[in-house]
Design a protein around this motif. Structure first.
Motif: not given
Ligand code: HEM
Length: 400
Positions: A57, A86-87, A94, A98, A149, A241, A245, A249, A291, A293, A344-345, A350, A352, A354
């Motif tokens: 990543r 971490i992303l 990671h 994490r 948040i 985030a 995001t 949604l 996304t 890679r 979608a996550f 990695h 998500c 959240g």
């Protein structure tokens, strides 16, 4: 010249990418684009890629020498590992981070927020009810997740306008169409964010509370702790985030339901669907369309080999509309049995962090809206942020 099948510079593509994804998936599921990337659009290829340890990543570290000046600047901005969130890190770095953040960010801690989320939503809907109308994004979809948040981290909210602007500048630089101006603004935003967060973290170290930031400061496993730089990078990621995001949604989901009223009514009248609808909204029009890679060894998709260092774009929105995975993929079906298989996550290491929070906020926000106002309807044309990586409605006027 070969036909251009993936063109984020085309406004029609950004306005509604799904028909373009269909063509891409049919004609060139592993598409070597002229933008020096390989674009994947099939569910299976994307799911395998996201879960595979053959990929990194960390694009700045592993991508081939960038060809465009923007890619170069992105690489420079990536800097050394210490500033990465971490992303952008691979295992084992990671894995370590994490594990530490997961100790503080547990599903039960998120579920405890439900009454607060409900209260925030109800307060907004009370005011809107008096007026008989509302603008969903500015009044609810943005401020509620931002407040949540901020509460979680016990962050001050008086600079919310600036913080929102900085977050938007940061995500704009993630777009495939980012130009020099976007990169300048993103760098300036980082320049504001870092001292701001550093000040808050230093202060919190001296005044620990029962908030998530204090928990992150204290979290420790086998003598391991997060450094200040790791904390800043993580809080920055949570902020972005949290801002960029869930708001989409709630907006995209509400719009999808209003345009498919039979589905809105089905959910409204079936509380048993509360826990599954949000997955279908994520599948149908998720906020994160793609996304990336980069393979660290040669990888094969059928007969096609992709060489190490090539940026591979996994188009999550295309995977989520793949007819090989989802029947009638362009139809919104709130009781779709396999909606939870959406990407979608993303997926893999990695996936998500959240998820529980985003689902909780969306379910409470849209569920309360449609149940409280049975005659809810659009009161004008929705406005769209002209973006692809993080795509969503930015204006949704409603008549209650
Ligand atoms: C609907 C809302 C959201 C969507 C669609 C979404 C989507 C995603 C996606 C696709 C990734 C993985 C990206 C990749 O693998 O390259 C991701 C990672 C992440 N998300 Fe979310 N996200 C949402 C909300 C949130 C929220 C509310 C938070 C926290 C407050 C959050 C925190 C994170 C974090 C920390 C990561 C990195 C995880 C890791 O690298 O291990 N997300 N998200």
């Amino acid at each position: 010249m070969t036909e251009l099948l993936f063109n984020p510079f085309d406004p029609a593509f950004r306005a509604n990418p799904y028909p373009f994804y269909d063509v891409l998936r049919e004609r060139a599921p592993v598409y070597f684009s002229p933008f020096e990337t390989v674009v994947l659009s099939r569910y299976d290829d994307i799911a395998v890629t996201l879960r595979s340890s053959d990929f990194s990543r960390d694009i700045e570290k592993h991508a081939n020498a960038p060809t465009s000046p923007i890619a170069n600047r992105r690489r420079e901005r990536g800097g050394d590992d210490s500033g990465k969130s971490i992303l952008n890190l691979d295992p084992p770095d990671h894995t370590r981070l994490r594990r530490l953040v997961s100790l503080a960010f547990t599903p039960s801690a998120i579920e405890r927020l439900r009454p607060r989320v409900q209260q925030l939503v109800d307060d907004v809907l009370d005011v809107a009810a008096e007026r008989g109308s509302m603008e969903l994004i500015d009044e609810l979809a943005f401020p509620m997740p931002f407040q949540v948040i901020s509460d979680l981290l016990a962050m001050p909210t008086e600079r919310s306008v600036e913080l929102r602007e900085w977050s938007q500048h940061l995500t704009a630089s993630l777009e495939p169409t980012a130009d020099d101006d976007d990169m300048d603004r993103a760098e300036a935003a980082i320049g504001h964010f870092l001292p701001y967060l550093n000040g808050i973290i230093e202060d919190r170290r001296r005044n620990l509370g029962d908030d998530l930031l204090s928990a992150l400061i204290q979290v420790e496993e086998s003598g391991d702790r997060m450094t200040t730089q790791e904390l800043i990078a993580f809080v920055l990621l949570l902020y972005v985030a949290g801002h960029e995001t869930t708001v989409n949604l709630i907006g995209n989901g509400a719009l999808a339901l209003l345009r498919n009223r039979d589905q809105l009514v089905m959910w409204r009248d079936n509380p048993a669907l509360d826990n599954v609808v949000v997955d279908e909204l994520l599948r149908y029009d998720g906020p994160v369309q793609l996304t990336v890679r980069v393979p660290i060894r040669p990888v094969n998709y059928g007969e096609t080999t992709v060489q190490p260092g090539t940026v591979v774009m996994t188009v999550l929105g295309a995977a989520n509309h793949d007819p090989a995975m989802f029947d009638e993929p362009h139809a919104l079906q709130v009781d779709r049995p396999n909606a939870h298989r959406h990407l979608a996550f993303a997926a893999g290491v990695h996936y998500c962090l959240g998820v529980s929070l985003a689902k909780l906020e969306t379910q409470v926000a849209i569920g309360s809206l449609i149940r409280r106002f049975p005659n809810l309807d659009l009161a004008g044309e929705p406005g769209w942020r002209d973006r692809l990586t993080i795509r969503g409605v930015d204006r949704l006027p409603l008549a209650l």
